[in-house]
Design an enzyme around this catalytic site. Structure first.
Site, PDB file in Angstrom:
ATOM      1  N   TYR A  86       0.796  -1.231   0.000  1.00 35.00           N
ATOM      2  CA  TYR A  86       0.000   0.000   0.000  1.00 35.00           C
ATOM      3  C   TYR A  86       0.829   1.281   0.000  1.00 35.00           C
ATOM      4  CZ  TYR A  86      -4.506  -2.302   0.763  1.00 35.00           C
ATOM      5  OH  TYR A  86      -5.657  -3.037   0.618  1.00 35.00           O
ATOM      6  N   LYS A 112       2.811 -15.096   4.591  1.00 32.45           N
ATOM      7  CA  LYS A 112       3.070 -15.998   3.463  1.00 32.45           C
ATOM      8  C   LYS A 112       4.575 -16.228   3.416  1.00 32.45           C
ATOM      9  CE  LYS A 112       1.836 -18.405  -0.121  1.00 32.45           C
ATOM     10  NZ  LYS A 112       1.112 -19.687  -0.010  1.00 32.45           N
ATOM     11  N   ASP A 161      -3.155 -18.335   2.645  1.00 29.55           N
ATOM     12  CA  ASP A 161      -4.066 -19.229   1.902  1.00 29.55           C
ATOM     13  C   ASP A 161      -4.733 -20.216   2.867  1.00 29.55           C
ATOM     14  OD1 ASP A 161      -1.539 -20.350   2.274  1.00 29.55           O
ATOM     15  OD2 ASP A 161      -1.498 -21.399   0.355  1.00 29.55           O
ATOM     16  N   ASP A 218      -6.567  -6.859   4.471  1.00 34.07           N
ATOM     17  CA  ASP A 218      -7.656  -6.347   3.642  1.00 34.07           C
ATOM     18  C   ASP A 218      -8.501  -7.502   3.126  1.00 34.07           C
ATOM     19  OD1 ASP A 218      -9.151  -4.542   1.997  1.00 34.07           O
ATOM     20  OD2 ASP A 218      -7.967  -5.265   0.292  1.00 34.07           O
ATOM     21  N   ASP A 220     -12.574  -9.112   4.480  1.00 34.15           N
ATOM     22  CA  ASP A 220     -13.812  -9.225   3.696  1.00 34.15           C
ATOM     23  C   ASP A 220     -14.390 -10.633   3.857  1.00 34.15           C
ATOM     24  OD1 ASP A 220     -13.681  -6.598   2.730  1.00 34.15           O
ATOM     25  OD2 ASP A 220     -14.174  -7.184   0.668  1.00 34.15           O
TER      26      ASP A 220
HETATM   27  C1  IPM Z   1     -10.631  -1.365   3.105  1.00 34.60           C
HETATM   28  C2  IPM Z   1     -10.734  -0.980   1.658  1.00 34.60           C
HETATM   29  C3  IPM Z   1      -9.540  -0.115   1.286  1.00 34.60           C
HETATM   30  C4  IPM Z   1      -8.292  -0.938   1.512  1.00 34.60           C
HETATM   31  C5  IPM Z   1      -9.586   0.449  -0.150  1.00 34.60           C
HETATM   32  C6  IPM Z   1     -10.825   1.273  -0.358  1.00 34.60           C
HETATM   33  C7  IPM Z   1      -8.346   1.242  -0.489  1.00 34.60           C
HETATM   34  O1  IPM Z   1     -10.848  -2.105   0.861  1.00 34.60           O
HETATM   35  O2  IPM Z   1     -10.639  -0.462   3.964  1.00 34.60           O
HETATM   36  O3  IPM Z   1     -10.566  -2.552   3.393  1.00 34.60           O
HETATM   37  O4  IPM Z   1      -7.856  -1.682   0.624  1.00 34.60           O
HETATM   38  O5  IPM Z   1      -7.719  -0.815   2.577  1.00 34.60           O
HETATM   39 MG    MG Z   2     -11.021  -3.907   1.974  1.00 32.11          MG
END
Ligand code: IPM
Ligand code: MG
Length: 357
Positions: free
Chosen positions: A130, A182, A214, A238, A242
């Protein structure tokens, strides 16, 4: 406040409603200032964050952000120019992402109950791929070369790892820290492992183990009960969160804190701006409300923070909020009002008992 784009403003409006209700019930005061940053502001002014804005943010205690992102703009422009710029600029080195299931029916994994899904991901928030270090050569030609550097510093690893150990200790659940990396394929990630082994000496009562990203994705679905606190680099964090958000019931409930302990920190739902739902009063504001809860916890208003979590848990587990997606049949504002009512009921059971008799 940075309500931002898409559904950001409508979920933040509900978060603010709950904040107002909590302040009344728990007797704290607050003041807010609105900032317009996001895609609309960029389209109108060409500005992402103005000069001096980071210093302005430093005069606040916390930032509450809705969502940033708009399909009319190049991918990532405002996300990097606003969210990432604040995370990096204010050195918000912890991205704290609790993954907690409040009702069995919300979990897409068969047979998993709230007892099985209760973990926190500590995502390092200022390094890794990042940072944007790298670049293009012969861009746009058939010979194009791109280089993206995955940056880790000992300092960056160590502060995330220390935070995670302290959190595992303070939670007092399994008292276990899992490093997700990893290191088998990316040799330099041994820095993370060595850091965990060293910091572990300061937390003799906290166990630790290692999992590859993984395999961790596999475990997250197969045996989420095996996780307590996870520490992981930025990009893996990240992705993993999710997946974790779905395991806890969806993007409509997952909240996060971007934290620099002791300094101004930023709280946000982890979902995006969901432009297709904008203005339709259908998305769940629970993630934004949970972010308000995390913010209050950070600011030291623990009873209010706990009450907000309890209200969410009760509404979700009793099925008064049947689901956290856009098809719950409840409106965004309606859900905000339900949380406010539930908070009042928890706080003043006598008054509400009178109402129901
Ligand atoms: C998150 C989002 C951000 C990230 C994006 C919007 C840059 O996906 O906060 O998880 O990758 O950190
Ligand atoms: Mg995200």
């Amino acid at each position: 406040m940075i309500p931002g784009d898409g559904v950001g403003p409508e979920v933040i409006e509900q978060g603010l409603k709950v904040l107002a209700q909590a302040s009344e019930l728990f007797g704290f005061s607050y003041a807010t200032t609105n900032f317009p940053f996001g895609s609309e502001h960029y389209l109108a002014t060409g500005e992402l964050l103005p000069d001096g804005q980071l210093d302005r943010f430093r005069s606040f205690d916390a930032i509450l952000l809705g969502a940033i992102g708009d399909p009319r703009l190049p991918a990532g422009l405002v996300e990097r120019g606003v969210i990432a710029a604040i995370r990096f600029g204010l050195d918000l080195y912890i991205n704290l992402r609790p993954i907690k299931l409040y009702a069995e029916r919300l979990c897409p994994i068969k047979g998993k109950t709230p007892a099985d899904v209760d973990m926190v991901v500590v995502r390092e928030n200022t390094e890794d791929l990042y940072t944007g270090m790298g670049g293009y050569f012969k861009r746009g030609t058939p010979d194009e070369v791109v280089i993206a550097n995955q940056i880790f510093t000992r300092k960056g690893c160590e502060r995330a790892v220390r935070y995670a150990f302290a959190l595992a200790q303070a939670r007092g659940k399994q008292k276990k820290l899992t490093l997700v990396d990893k290191a088998n394929a990316i040799e330099v990630q041994s820095l993370w492992r060595r850091t965990v082994e060293e910091v572990a000496r300061d937390y003799p009562d906290v166990a630790f183990d290692f999992a590859y990203i993984d395999a961790a994705c596999m475990w997250m679905v197969k045996n989420p009960e095996g996780f307590d606190v996870i520490v992981t680099p930025n990009l893996f964090g990240d992705i993993l969160t999710d997946l974790g958000a779905m395991v806890q019931g969806g993007m409509g409930i997952a909240a996060s804190g971007n934290i620099h302990p002791g300094q101004v920190s930023l709280f946000e739902p982890i979902h995006g701006s969901a432009p297709k739902y904008k203005g339709r009063d259908v998305v769940s504001p629970i993630a934004a409300i949970a972010a308000v809860g995390m913010m209050l916890e950070y600011l030291g208003e623990k009873p209010a923070a706990q009450a907000i979590e309890a209200a969410i848990a009760s509404l979700v587990s009793s099925e008064r909020i049947p689901s956290l997606d856009a098809s719950s049949g409840l409106g965004t504002a309606q859900i905000g009002a339900m949380v406010c009512d539930e908070l009042a009921r928890e706080r003043m059971p006598a008054a509400s008992a009178k109402r129901t008799t």
